[in-house]
Scaffold this motif. Structure first.
Motif, PDB file in Angstrom:
ATOM      1  N   PRO A   1      41.951  73.191  48.538  1.00 34.24           N
ATOM      2  CA  PRO A   1      43.079  73.414  49.441  1.00 34.24           C
ATOM      3  C   PRO A   1      43.635  72.080  49.938  1.00 34.24           C
ATOM      4  CG  PRO A   1      41.252  74.854  50.005  1.00 34.24           C
ATOM      5  CD  PRO A   1      40.739  73.887  48.980  1.00 34.24           C
ATOM      6  N   ALA A   2      44.961  72.032  50.094  1.00 37.22           N
ATOM      7  CA  ALA A   2      45.618  70.795  50.530  1.00 37.22           C
ATOM      8  C   ALA A   2      45.910  70.872  52.025  1.00 37.22           C
ATOM      9  CB  ALA A   2      46.916  70.604  49.757  1.00 37.22           C
ATOM     10  N   VAL A   3      45.683  69.758  52.696  1.00 43.25           N
ATOM     11  CA  VAL A   3      45.914  69.736  54.147  1.00 43.25           C
ATOM     12  C   VAL A   3      47.411  69.580  54.417  1.00 43.25           C
ATOM     13  CG1 VAL A   3      45.435  68.541  56.317  1.00 43.25           C
ATOM     14  CG2 VAL A   3      43.628  68.767  54.573  1.00 43.25           C
ATOM     15  N   VAL A   4      47.967  70.585  55.072  1.00 41.31           N
ATOM     16  CA  VAL A   4      49.390  70.570  55.404  1.00 41.31           C
ATOM     17  C   VAL A   4      49.581  69.984  56.802  1.00 41.31           C
ATOM     18  CG1 VAL A   4      51.480  72.006  55.613  1.00 41.31           C
ATOM     19  CG2 VAL A   4      49.661  72.680  54.037  1.00 41.31           C
ATOM     20  N   ARG A   5      48.561  70.236  57.648  1.00 45.21           N
ATOM     21  CA  ARG A   5      48.643  69.781  59.040  1.00 45.21           C
ATOM     22  C   ARG A   5      47.210  69.482  59.492  1.00 45.21           C
ATOM     23  NH1 ARG A   5      48.375  71.345  64.419  1.00 45.21           N
ATOM     24  NH2 ARG A   5      50.325  71.118  65.595  1.00 45.21           N
ATOM     25  N   ALA A   6      47.017  68.320  60.044  1.00 41.72           N
ATOM     26  CA  ALA A   6      45.658  67.954  60.467  1.00 41.72           C
ATOM     27  C   ALA A   6      45.327  68.590  61.820  1.00 41.72           C
ATOM     28  CB  ALA A   6      45.549  66.432  60.565  1.00 41.72           C
ATOM     29  N   GLY A   7      44.044  68.803  62.074  1.00 34.54           N
ATOM     30  CA  GLY A   7      43.602  69.386  63.343  1.00 34.54           C
ATOM     31  C   GLY A   7      42.104  69.501  63.337  1.00 34.54           C
ATOM     32  N   ASN A   8      41.486  69.738  64.491  1.00 31.33           N
ATOM     33  CA  ASN A   8      40.022  69.817  64.508  1.00 31.33           C
ATOM     34  C   ASN A   8      39.469  70.975  65.333  1.00 31.33           C
ATOM     35  OD1 ASN A   8      40.580  68.927  67.044  1.00 31.33           O
ATOM     36  ND2 ASN A   8      39.855  66.825  66.723  1.00 31.33           N
ATOM     37  N   SER A   9      40.335  71.897  65.792  1.00 30.66           N
ATOM     38  CA  SER A   9      39.833  73.010  66.597  1.00 30.66           C
ATOM     39  C   SER A   9      39.432  74.204  65.727  1.00 30.66           C
ATOM     40  CB  SER A   9      40.898  73.476  67.589  1.00 30.66           C
ATOM     41  OG  SER A   9      41.384  72.400  68.353  1.00 30.66           O
TER      42      SER A   9
END
Lengths: 274, 306
Positions: B175-183
C-alpha cells in the motif's frame, strides 16, 4: 489396412484406454472419431511433428471437450502422444484428464470442458492469425447440444462480422445430449438455417462417410465467410447397444455389455488387463 | 483516471505492435485516437463480454497483448467463467480493464455497480488485481501491467484528485502512503480515497492524525509489509466501496490472521447489502454511509472507544 478397419482400431484403443481409466465419454468420442481421423490422418490439418508449436500451424479446438479421448487417440496415432502417456489417461500424475488441458500435449490447443467457450477462443486465434497474415486454418469442433449455450451465438456473430474465412466450425451433430435427444430437450428447426443467418457458409454431410468429410473440409468458403460443417453422426457409433441411447453419454459397460463391446470392436481379454 | 489509462494504452500501442484493443460497445470518443491511428488493432466485439474475454485469450495464445475494456460489472460478473477458464486457467497474457467500478454509475443502481467484484477476482489463480486510487497509480500500473506476462485486472473508478508528488514510487503489493499520520491507519482502495482524505482532514482538527494508505494492489499482497504497517499504527480502519464480505477488509483480515497480528479494527463498507438510492456519486455514497462525514463520524467513534 482399409480405412474403416483403421477407425475400428482407433475405437478399440479409445475403449481400452477408457476401460483402464474407469470412465470416459465413450459415445461422444465414437461419434467424432471419423472427423478427427480425416482431419489428422488425411493431410487436412497442417502440423510439423518436429515443431508442433509452430506459430503458423493449423489448430483444432475441441470445444466439446468431453470427447477428448478421441483426440488423444488420434494424437497418439500421429505420434504427438506416446503410448505410455495415452495409457496414463485420467490416472494420478497424468497430463491427460477427462477434459483437455491446453498444451498438455502437442495438438491440445485449448482447455475446454465447460461448453460454449471453444468458438470464442477460436475466433480470437483466427483474428490473430489473420493479423499476422498466416495462411492457416482454425478448426473448432462443437457439439449440437453445445449450441444451446448463448455464448456460441455471440462467437458466431463475431466470426462473421470479422470476416474469419480462416475459421472452420464443425458441429458433431449426433442429436443426443446427456439426458435425451437434442430435439426433445430444446427443439430447433434447422442448424443450417440458423448458422447461415449468422453469416456462415454451411455444408451438411454424413459424418461417418470419410469422402464426404474430406470434401467438406477442402471446400473453400466464398465471400470471406467462415465455414460451418454440420456433420451428421451417430452417438456411440460402432457399438450397437450404445448407438443413439442417451444413457451412454457418460457410462461404462457392465459385465454382459462388455462382452458385446469386445466382440464388436475385436478386443481380447489380455488387452484389458493391467 | 480513464484518460490516463487511454494515454498509456496509446503509448504502449505505439511502442509494441502486438498490443491490441478490445471493447464491448464502450468507449465512444475516448477511443478515437487509438481507432484513428491503430484501426487494424481495434476490435469492437459489441455487447458480448464473455465472447470478447475468451477471444482475447485466443489472441494472447498467438502472442498478442490484448487490453480488454468495458464496464467492470459486465466483465467481473457476466464474463466471470470466461475469465476463469480461458484467461486465468490457461494463464493467458490478457489485460482486463474495468471502468466505472464501485458505485461510479451512481444513477443506474446495482446492475451497474461492482460491489462484490474484489472477492470474485482475488480468488482467481494467476490473476493480478490492481485498484488504483489516483492518476499517478494508473500510470504506474499500466507500466507494470505491460511488463508482466500473465492475466491482469485493473479496477478503474473516477477520480481527478492527485495526492502524490511527481516523484512518488510504488511497489506491487505494498500500500502507498497518501497521507502521513500516527494515530490510526486507514486503508482504502480506488477513488473513495477522496472521501477518506476529507475525513482524515476533519479527524486532524480533533487531534487524530490518520495515516491514509491506498491499497492499489489487491493481489498479490505483501503480507509482511502490510502487517508491519498495521502493527506500527496500532489500530486499523478499512474503507471500501464494496461489500465488507470478500472485499478489502476481508483481504486485510486474511493478512492479519496469516501474520498473527491483531489490533482494534473497523470495517466501513457495504454491510452485506446492495447499495441503495440514486443520484450523483456523492449522494449515493452518503446514502450508503460512504461519504466523508459518515466516515469521519465512524472513525471518531471508533477511535474514542479504543
Amino acid at each position: 489396412m482399409e480405412e474403416r478397419e483403421k477407425i475400428k482400431a482407433l475405437k478399440k484403443k479409445i475403449f481400452i484406454t477408457a476401460y483402464k481409466a474407469g470412465a470416459a465419454h465413450l459415445a461422444s468420442s465414437f461419434s467424432v472419431i471419423d472427423m478427427l481421423y480425416v482431419l489428422y490422418c488425411k493431410g487436412i490439418v497442417r502440423y510439423e511433428p518436429g515443431n508442433p508449436w509452430n506459430e503458423e500451424r493449423d489448430r483444432v479446438i475441441l470445444s466439446k471437450g468431453h470427447a477428448c479421448l478421441a483426440l488423444y487417440v488420434i494424437l497418439n496415432e500421429i505420434g504427438m502422444i506416446s503410448d505410455d502417456e495415452l495409457m496414463s489417461f485420467c490416472q494420478p500424475g497424468s497430463h491427460l484428464g477427462g477434459e483437455p488441458k491446453m498444451e498438455a500435449a502437442p495438438g491440445i490447443e485449448a482447455s475446454t470442458g465447460s461448453l460454449g467457450h471453444g468458438l470464442s477462443f477460436g475466433v480470437g486465434i483466427a483474428i490473430a492469425c489473420k493479423m499476422n497474415h498466416y495462411n492457416n486454418k482454425i478448426y473448432v469442433i462443437l457439439g449440437d447440444g453445445e449450441c444451446q449455450e448463448g455464448s456460441v451465438w455471440e462467437a458466431a456473430m463475431s466470426a462473421a462480422n470479422f470476416g474469419l474465412d480462416n475459421l472452420v466450425v464443425i458441429i458433431d451433430d449426433n442429436r443426443l445430449q446427456a439426458m435425451d435427444s437434442v430435439e426433445a430437450i430444446m427443439s430447433i428447426d434447422s442448424w443450417s438455417d440458423k448458422w447461415e443467418a449468422f453469416g456462415f457458409e454451411t455444408i451438411e454431410i454424413d459424418g461417418h462417410n470419410l469422402k464426404e468429410i474430406e470434401n467438406a473440409l477442402v471446400t473453400k468458403p466464398g465471400n470471406g465467410k467462415p465455414k460451418l460443417i454440420i456433420s451428421h453422426t451417430i452417438k456411440g457409433h460402432g457399438v450397437s447397444f450404445m448407438e443413439e441411447v442417451p444413457i451412454w453419454h457418460f457410462r461404462m459397460p457392465n459385465k454382459e455389455e462388455l462382452e458385446i463391446v469386445k466382440a464388436e470392436l475385436g478386443i481380447l481379454d489380455e488387452e484389458l488387463k493391467g | 483516471m480513464r484518460n490516463t489509462y487511454l494515454n498509456a494504452l496509446y503509448e504502449l500501442a505505439k511502442k509494441d505492435e502486438e498490443v491490441v484493443s478490445l471493447v464491448a460497445d464502450n468507449g465512444l470518443i475516448v477511443y478515437d485516437d487509438f481507432r484513428r491511428d491503430f484501426p487494424e488493432r481495434y476490435f469492437n466485439f459489441g455487447i458480448s463480454e464473455g465472447n470478447m474475454i475468451t477471444a482475447a485469450a485466443g489472441m494472447a495464445s498467438c502472442g498478442k497483448i490484448p487490453f480488454v475494456y468495458t464496464i467492470s460489472a459486465f466483465l467481473a460478473y457476466r464474463a466471470y467463467e470466461f475469465l476463469r477458464d480461458d484467461v486465468c486457467f490457461q494463464n493467458q497474457n490478457v489485460k482486463i480493464v474495468g471502468i466505472g467500478s464501485g458505485l461510479t454509475y451512481s444513477t443506474l443502481g446495482p446492475s451497474h455497480h461492482t460491489t462484490e467484484d474484489i472477492g470474485l477476482l482475488r480468488s482467481l489463480p494467476n490473476l493480478t488485481v490492481f485498484s488504483p486510487s489516483t492518476r499517478a497509480e494508473v500510470k504506474w500500473i499500466m507500466e507494470e501491467t505491460y511488463k508482466m506476462k500473465g492475466p491482469v485486472y485493473i479496477r478503474l473508478s473516477n477520480n481527478s484528485e492527485e495526492y502524490y508528488k511527481e516523484d512518488a514510487e510504488f511497489v506491487i503489493g505494498q500500500p502507498a502512503v497518501v497521507r502521513a499520520g500516527n494515530s490510526v491507519i486507514i486503508m482504502v482502495t480506488g477513488a473513495l480515497v477522496n472521501e477518506v482524505m476529507e475525513a482524515a482532514e476533519r479527524l486532524e482538527s480533533d487531534g487524530i492524525y490518520a495515516e491514509v494508505v491506498s491499497v492499489h494492489t489487491l493481489k498479490p499482497l505483501d503480507t509482511k509489509k502490510i502487517a508491519e504497517m498495521i502493527a506500527k499504527a496500532g489500530s486499523l480502519v478499512v474503507v471500501e466501496e464494496h461489500n465488507v464480505i470478500g472485499g478489502l477488509y476481508s483481504a486485510i483480515a486474511e493478512v492479519m490472521a496469516m501474520e498473527k497480528i491483531m489490533v482494534p479494527n473497523l470495517a466501513i463498507g457495504l454491510q452485506d447489502v446492495f447499495a441503495v438510492d440514486y443520484g450523483q456519486l456523492k449522494d449515493v455514497r452518503a446514502a450508503n454511509g460512504l461519504d466523508s462525514t459518515t466516515i469521519y463520524e465512524k472513525i471518531k467513534l471508533f477511535f474514542d472507544s479504543i
